[in-house]
Motif scaffolding. Structure first.
Motif, PDB file in Angstrom:
ATOM      1  N   GLN A  84       0.758  -1.243   0.140  1.00  0.00           N
ATOM      2  CA  GLN A  84       0.047   0.031   0.027  1.00  0.00           C
ATOM      3  C   GLN A  84       0.960   1.115   0.095  1.00  0.00           C
ATOM      4  N   THR A  85       0.643   2.245  -0.661  1.00  0.00           N
ATOM      5  CA  THR A  85       1.168   3.621  -0.646  1.00  0.00           C
ATOM      6  C   THR A  85       0.408   4.378   0.147  1.00  0.00           C
ATOM      7  N   PHE A  86       1.113   5.630   0.686  1.00  0.00           N
ATOM      8  CA  PHE A  86       0.372   6.322   1.529  1.00  0.00           C
ATOM      9  C   PHE A  86       0.968   7.803   1.199  1.00  0.00           C
ATOM     10  N   LEU A  87       0.221   9.007   1.673  1.00  0.00           N
ATOM     11  CA  LEU A  87       0.840  10.255   1.648  1.00  0.00           C
ATOM     12  C   LEU A  87       0.974  10.680   3.088  1.00  0.00           C
ATOM     13  N   GLY A  88       2.184  11.215   3.592  1.00  0.00           N
ATOM     14  CA  GLY A  88       2.415  11.570   4.917  1.00  0.00           C
ATOM     15  C   GLY A  88       3.829  11.028   5.267  1.00  0.00           C
ATOM     16  N   ARG A  89       4.186  10.875   6.389  1.00  0.00           N
ATOM     17  CA  ARG A  89       5.481  10.413   6.779  1.00  0.00           C
ATOM     18  C   ARG A  89       5.965   8.937   6.455  1.00  0.00           C
ATOM     19  N   VAL A  90       4.944   8.058   6.566  1.00  0.00           N
ATOM     20  CA  VAL A  90       5.228   6.800   5.753  1.00  0.00           C
ATOM     21  C   VAL A  90       4.873   6.751   4.291  1.00  0.00           C
ATOM     22  N   ASP A  91       5.525   6.250   3.519  1.00  0.00           N
ATOM     23  CA  ASP A  91       5.170   6.024   2.350  1.00  0.00           C
ATOM     24  C   ASP A  91       4.777   5.107   1.831  1.00  0.00           C
ATOM     25  N   LEU A  92       5.087   3.900   2.378  1.00  0.00           N
ATOM     26  CA  LEU A  92       4.529   2.441   1.900  1.00  0.00           C
ATOM     27  C   LEU A  92       4.074   1.508   3.055  1.00  0.00           C
ATOM     28  N   ARG A  93       3.549   0.687   3.103  1.00  0.00           N
ATOM     29  CA  ARG A  93       3.198  -0.552   4.032  1.00  0.00           C
ATOM     30  C   ARG A  93       3.337  -1.598   3.198  1.00  0.00           C
ATOM     31  N   LEU A  94       4.085  -2.654   3.522  1.00  0.00           N
ATOM     32  CA  LEU A  94       4.061  -4.089   3.041  1.00  0.00           C
ATOM     33  C   LEU A  94       3.403  -4.990   4.302  1.00  0.00           C
ATOM     34  N   SER A  95       2.697  -5.967   3.743  1.00  0.00           N
ATOM     35  CA  SER A  95       2.138  -6.904   4.478  1.00  0.00           C
ATOM     36  C   SER A  95       3.098  -8.283   4.146  1.00  0.00           C
ATOM     37  N   VAL A  96       3.738  -8.754   4.976  1.00  0.00           N
ATOM     38  CA  VAL A  96       4.547 -10.021   4.848  1.00  0.00           C
ATOM     39  C   VAL A  96       4.239 -11.193   5.826  1.00  0.00           C
ATOM     40  N   ILE A  97       4.378 -12.386   4.878  1.00  0.00           N
ATOM     41  CA  ILE A  97       3.896 -13.658   5.760  1.00  0.00           C
ATOM     42  C   ILE A  97       5.442 -14.267   5.851  1.00  0.00           C
ATOM     43  N   ALA A  98       5.427 -15.111   6.802  1.00  0.00           N
ATOM     44  CA  ALA A  98       6.511 -16.145   6.874  1.00  0.00           C
ATOM     45  C   ALA A  98       5.976 -17.437   7.611  1.00  0.00           C
ATOM     46  N   ARG A  99       6.693 -18.384   7.495  1.00  0.00           N
ATOM     47  CA  ARG A  99       6.329 -19.816   8.322  1.00  0.00           C
ATOM     48  C   ARG A  99       6.645 -19.588   9.677  1.00  0.00           C
ATOM     49  N   ASP A 100       7.472 -19.017  10.212  1.00  0.00           N
ATOM     50  CA  ASP A 100       7.926 -18.899  11.569  1.00  0.00           C
ATOM     51  C   ASP A 100       8.987 -17.578  11.842  1.00  0.00           C
ATOM     52  N   MET A 101       9.216 -17.291  13.058  1.00  0.00           N
ATOM     53  CA  MET A 101       9.990 -16.442  13.075  1.00  0.00           C
ATOM     54  C   MET A 101      11.579 -16.479  12.549  1.00  0.00           C
TER      55      MET A 101
END
Length: 151
Positions: A97-114
């Motif tokens: 996702q892209t944003f206007l403001g201090r944060v430019d983008l957000r990524l949603s990331v999945i993983a099997r475990d830590m």
């Protein structure tokens, strides 16, 4: 725009897109031909964008979801384009996702475990171009995830 009949069809369709036009028509109180014609029109005009399978990624062994808030080095002219092109190639990135403001983008990331997330973060995320700042937010629970609209 949509009339009451279109809205009635959409209300039923978004809850049960697997139904055929005859079944949907019966629920919406219209003829199958009318229902099929209106569905075709709503698809052609982009009101209905897609029919898709929603897969539970947890059922496939992905137990960790992290939101990464990213600020880019905007002194680089192609920073957004180059970052997004590279991020699209990371298969564990399921949303950008892209944003206007201090944060430019957000990524949603999945993983099997830590351990998998840590490897992914070091190998694939930190190597993405033009990152000026990154903040990770670990998902604890998904309270609401619904694409049903109030039509």
């Amino acid at each position: 725009m949509l009339d009451d009949t279109d809205r009635r069809i959409l209300r039923h369709y978004q809850h049960a897109p697997h139904l055929g036009p005859a079944e949907l028509a019966d629920l919406a109180g219209v003829t199958p031909a009318t229902c099929a014609r209106r569905l075709d029109r709503m698809q052609a005009t982009g009101v209905i964008r897609a029919n898709r399978a929603v897969i539970d990624w947890r059922a496939l062994g992905y137990e960790v979801e992290v939101s990464l808030r990213i600020t880019l080095d905007k002194t680089q002219v192609r920073a957004f384009d180059e970052f997004m092109e590279a991020a699209r190639n990371v298969s564990e990135v399921i949303e950008i996702q892209t944003f206007l403001g201090r944060v430019d983008l957000r990524l949603s990331v999945i993983a099997r475990d830590m351990a998998h997330y840590q490897d992914l973060y070091r190998r694939a995320i930190l190597t993405l171009p033009h990152i000026a700042d990154i903040e990770a937010l670990m998902h604890v629970a998904r309270i609401k995830s619904d694409e049903v609209l109030p039509v």
